[in-house]
Design an enzyme around this catalytic site. Structure first.
Site, short mmCIF file in Angstrom:
data_model
loop_
_atom_site.label_atom_id
_atom_site.label_comp_id
_atom_site.label_asym_id
_atom_site.label_seq_id
_atom_site.Cartn_x
_atom_site.Cartn_y
_atom_site.Cartn_z
N ASP A 276 -1.64 2.94 1.87
CA ASP A 276 -0.67 2.01 1.28
C ASP A 276 -1.35 1.08 0.27
O ASP A 276 -2.15 0.23 0.66
CB ASP A 276 -0.06 1.19 2.43
CG ASP A 276 1.06 0.27 1.94
OD1 ASP A 276 1.49 0.41 0.78
OD2 ASP A 276 1.49 -0.59 2.72
N ASP B 14 3.06 1.57 -6.95
CA ASP B 14 3.03 1.53 -5.49
C ASP B 14 2.99 2.95 -4.92
O ASP B 14 3.71 3.82 -5.36
CB ASP B 14 4.31 0.80 -5.01
CG ASP B 14 4.35 0.66 -3.50
OD1 ASP B 14 3.28 0.44 -2.90
OD2 ASP B 14 5.45 0.77 -2.92
#
Ligand SMILES: *[C@@H]1O[C@H](CO)[C@@H](O)[C@H](O)[C@H]1NC(C)=O
Ligand SMILES: *[C@@H]1O[C@H](CO)[C@@H](O)[C@H](O)[C@H]1NC(C)=O
Length: 475
Positions: A152, A353
């Site tokens: 992440d 992201d």
């Protein structure tokens, strides 16, 4: 341990070159230009496949971790541990992640508060895991225990579920990490600077239990992990070993982690693996997300593995301490530059992201994109919307498709051609949708999502303040 104390969480191309060419060559150039602006490929290559076909490009790289999609055939997770998500669930989780990124981003915050148009959001409400997760397998402890972690770029703390799971552990694919079985495991004291660093990395003040530092991180979708802050040896590859790596040893874990043992935080803040391994890798890492869930990509630390043709764009830091902000200048569809004022992108700001599935654009930019895309796709029949995706086609009668290339021009004149698999999101042949969506408001932060990053080598060079792209990084 008194979880209530710390469980009080906040709410949750290329440079546009004009070559001087001889008139004689002009006719030939035009034909090549057309091919340059369109993709022609088999419809089947956009659809998922049920057998794992590892990329021979990506995973042959020495010193790389293999990246697999959690729900694909290359993941070792069995369906009884990880229930595959429905398309609706994928989009619902994706939206919660987008909402939590908006809440945590610092860009535009002042503006909204002054206008009073948005409720005042807490400084940091935790990120949402979302659903488009890619996982990597790392080794923790001595002897090393293999653990599959969600990777992440939108958060910083690395954690894994830990025995004895004093309060709760969710079901995970591998056996749970046992600190008492590792000779290199150590608890972190409450008085250490690393313990206080948890406040910015997690958005929560750390707790203390018999002088051991206690972390808590809550993700926007009611997922959380609480436990002891600790260090142990982290083995990324046989050559890449980080001693005394700081991580959360989770004693109370719940949520949508879908069989993964935890999460590896690749954010920009100081407790992330990127910052912890700064001396070793100079805050450089790169990854490539596979074209399909039935293929594999890679995650690599250090600069030596960056591809030669990488083109960089400056990193913008105004979006928040953890996020990787980028400046988008314009979008091209089939070679046509969309008529979007640059101020539309500079007003919203944008981040890249790894966990958001679908790229989110300011609504003004998205409508220009879908309008031009539809105009160039008139030969194909449109069909009903798929959740947040409103430009969908029924390709039932086709085996080969020709569709416009989409390119994004970033600050620094860095043009990135989205791979063919990054243009569409397919829900079967009869509903294949343009994989971009508009935000609710032009001031909401834009997000460059993981569908659009497929097959691109993305290089993060944090010290140099830049992010780079190279096409064809993996298959
Ligand atoms: C770490 O700290 C917790 C809480 O104080 C304790 O229960 C556990 O035994 C400690 N583990 C080690 C290896 O010191
Ligand atoms: C596919 O072709 C058939 C026969 O020409 C036609 O009836 C049908 O409407 C077409 N379907 C789509 C989705 O284009």
């Amino acid at each position: 341990m008194a979880p209530s104390k710390f469980l009080i969480f906040f709410l949750s191309c290329f440079l546009l070159s004009f070559f001087v060419i001889a008139r004689k060559e002009l006719a030939l150039e035009t034909t090549e230009e057309e091919g340059h602006h369109f993709h022609t490929l088999q419809l089947s290559s956009l659809l998922p496949s049920s057998t794992c076909n590892p990329s021979t490009k990506g995973d042959k790289k020495k010193g790389s971790l293999e990246v697999v999609h959690k729900h694909g055939p290359c993941s070792k997770f069995s369906d009884d541990v990880v229930k595959p998500l429905t398309v609706e669930e994928i989009f619902t989780h994706d939206q919660s992640r987008v909402d939590s990124i908006r809440a945590r981003s610092t860009f535009n915050k002042g503006k909204k508060d002054t206008l009073g148009s948005k409720a005042t959001l807490p400084a940091k409400s935790g990120s949402t895991i979302g659903s488009g997760n890619y996982i990597v397998t790392v080794g923790l402890g001595t002897p090393k225990k293999d653990l599959s972690l969600i990777f992440d770029t939108g958060s910083d703390l690395t954690w894994t579920q830990c025995q004895p799971c004093a309060r709760s552990c969710y079901k995970q694919q591998e056996t749970i990490f046992e600190p008492s079985a590792s000779t290199t495991y150590n608890n972190i004291s409450c008085t250490s600077t690393e313990c206080s660093g948890l406040t910015s990395a997690t958005g929560n003040t750390p707790g203390c239990s018999s002088s051991t530092c206690v972390y808590g991180i809550q993700y926007g979708d009611q997922s959380f992990s609480v436990g002891f802050y600790a260090t142990d040896k982290l083995t990324l590859t046989s050559k890449d070993v980080i001693d005394n790596f700081y991580f959360g040893c989770g004693q109370n874990n719940q949520g949508l982690f879908g069989g993964a043992a935890g999460l590896i935080g690749l954010g920009r803040d100081k407790l992330s693996i990127v910052s912890q391994a700064a001396k070793k890798y100079g805050k450089v890492f790169s990854y490539c997300l596979p074209s399909k869930s039935s293929s594999t990509g890679y995650l690599t630390f250090g600069s030596s593995k960056a591809a030669k043709g990488v083109k960089y764009t400056p990193l913008s830091t105004s979006q928040g301490a953890s996020f990787y902000g980028l400046d988008l200048n314009s979008i091209y569809v089939g070679g046509t530059k969309l008529p979007i004022s640059p101020s539309v992108f500079s007003t919203s700001g944008m981040i890249i992201d790894s966990g958001t599935v679908i790229t989110r654009l300011p609504p003004t930019a998205y409508s220009a994109l879908s309008k031009e895309f539809r105009a160039q796709m008139t030969k194909y029949p449109l069909t009903k919307a798929l959740s947040i995706l409103d430009t969908c086609y029924d390709f039932s009668n086709y085996t080969t498709l020709t569709f416009p290339k989409i390119s994004m021009l970033w600050s620094g004149n860095t043009k990135l051609d989205i791979a063919p698999q990054g243009v569409f999101y397919a829900n079967g042949v009869s509903q294949v949708c343009l994989a971009f969506a508009g935000n609710g408001d032009d001031s909401d932060i834009g997000i460059f999502g993981n569908v659009q990053q497929k097959t691109i080598q993305v290089v993060y060079d944090v010290n140099a303040g830049k992010v780079g792209f190279a096409s064809g990084g993996c298959a």
